[in-house]
Write an enzyme that holds these catalytic residues in place. Structure first.
Site, short mmCIF file in Angstrom:
data_model
loop_
_atom_site.label_atom_id
_atom_site.label_comp_id
_atom_site.label_asym_id
_atom_site.label_seq_id
_atom_site.Cartn_x
_atom_site.Cartn_y
_atom_site.Cartn_z
N ASN A 10 0.87 -1.17 0.00
CA ASN A 10 0.00 0.00 0.00
C ASN A 10 0.91 1.22 0.00
OD1 ASN A 10 -1.78 2.06 0.50
ND2 ASN A 10 -2.40 1.36 2.53
N LYS A 12 0.15 4.24 -0.24
CA LYS A 12 -0.48 5.42 0.37
C LYS A 12 -0.24 6.64 -0.53
CE LYS A 12 -0.17 3.15 4.80
NZ LYS A 12 -0.02 3.21 6.25
N HIS A 96 -9.35 1.07 5.02
CA HIS A 96 -8.06 1.26 5.70
C HIS A 96 -8.28 2.17 6.90
CE1 HIS A 96 -3.97 2.45 6.58
NE2 HIS A 96 -3.60 1.35 5.96
N GLU A 98 -6.68 4.57 8.03
CA GLU A 98 -6.48 6.00 7.78
C GLU A 98 -7.75 6.61 7.19
OE1 GLU A 98 -2.84 5.51 5.57
OE2 GLU A 98 -1.89 4.87 7.43
N GLU A 168 -5.07 -5.10 10.52
CA GLU A 168 -4.05 -4.07 10.73
C GLU A 168 -4.32 -3.35 12.05
OE1 GLU A 168 -2.12 -2.79 6.73
OE2 GLU A 168 -3.81 -1.48 7.13
N GLY A 174 2.86 2.17 10.76
CA GLY A 174 3.81 3.27 10.63
C GLY A 174 4.51 3.64 11.92
N SER A 213 3.83 -2.33 10.23
CA SER A 213 5.29 -2.39 10.42
C SER A 213 5.91 -3.74 10.05
CB SER A 213 5.66 -2.00 11.85
OG SER A 213 5.23 -0.67 12.13
P1 13P Z 1 3.30 0.24 7.66
O1 13P Z 1 3.80 -1.02 7.02
O2 13P Z 1 4.02 1.47 7.20
O3 13P Z 1 3.22 0.11 9.14
O4 13P Z 1 1.78 0.44 7.14
C1 13P Z 1 0.91 -0.62 7.18
C2 13P Z 1 -0.30 -0.23 6.43
O5 13P Z 1 -1.06 0.65 6.82
C3 13P Z 1 -0.59 -0.93 5.17
O6 13P Z 1 -1.87 -0.66 4.72
#
Ligand code: 13P
Length: 251
Positions: A10, A12, A96, A98, A168, A174, A213
């Protein structure tokens, strides 16, 4: 157990024409080591067409990060499932954390997006997961169960067989703080058992990815668990070497 392993990147809101071309060149060069893994990249909308062209003829599939529940018309700034299909997408991420947190997407809207994606011929990747506050309050299963139930209530349990689930934990995204393999496995097993209560066949079939992560260094341990069928990768998917290390671990 015969579920195929999947690794999805992803991206982003990251990348440029230049960086994406070099990232994909790097990933393509190492794909032989990931021949047993389904590899997916999810670029920002504006680069989807370019990524589709750059990955044509390879084993890399393309996914979007979001879609509209509408089919066409006066919805400024939105993108339909047909447009995603028309530009080579196979997958689309829905729900997601976010988008749930920053763009106020409710369980209901996410379930609707899941249905629209599926009806349009896309494979939805449904993200679910608890915040740190929720984990500390001991309501992880309640939260994840509620997010899952919203899709089952609206689309029926069989709809889950046409998609992918990504667990997740929000506190692991992150942050560099990964769920331990046991913590992840526990929630994955909970998700699968909750589905199995309604339909054992669907539960056995559905791929459940872990996200938060994931790196080359922790991927093997995570993916070794019975109910973890791969990963949804953020930060580490922006570097060809890091992403390939995860794909190789999955293999
Ligand atoms: P990270 O791998 O940067 O922690 O992000 C995970 C994520 O949100 C994938 O959709």
């Amino acid at each position: 157990m015969s579920r195929r392993i999947m690794v999805a990147g992803n991206w982003k809101m990251n990348g440029s024409n230049e960086s994406i071309a070099s990232l994909l060149a790097g990933i393509k060069a190492g794909m032989d080591a990931a021949d047993k893994t389904t590899v997916v990249v999810c670029p920002p909308m504006i680069y989807i067409h370019k990524v589709q062209e750059l990955t044509a003829g390879t084993a890399i599939s393309v996914g979007a990060q979001n879609l509209s529940v509408e089919t066409s018309g006066a919805f400024t700034g939105e993108m339909s499932s047909a447009m995603l299909m028309d530009n080579g997408c196979t997958y689309v991420i829905v729900g997601h954390s976010e988008r749930r947190a920053l763009y106020h997407e409710s369980d209901m809207l996410v379930a609707q997006k899941y249905g629209v994606a599926r009806a349009g011929g896309l494979i939805p990747i449904l993200c679910i997961g608890e915040t740190l506050e929720e984990r500390e309050a001991g309501i992880t299963e309640q939260v994840v169960g509620r997010q899952l139930d919203a899709v089952i209530a609206m689309e029926g349990v069989k709809a889950l067989a046409d998609g992918v689930i990504a667990y997740e934990p929000v506190w692991a995204i992150g942050t560099g703080k990964t769920a331990s393999p046991q913590q992840a496995q526990d929630v994955h097993a909970f998700i699968r058992s909750r589905i199995a209560e309604i339909d054992a066949g669907v539960a056995e079939k559905v791929q459940i990815l872990y996200g938060g992560s994931v790196k080359g260094s922790n991927a093997v341990e995570l993916f070794a668990n019975e109910d973890i069928d791969g990963g949804l990768i953020g930060g580490a998917s922006l570097d060809a070497e890091d992403f390939l290390a995860i794909c190789t671990a999955a293999n």
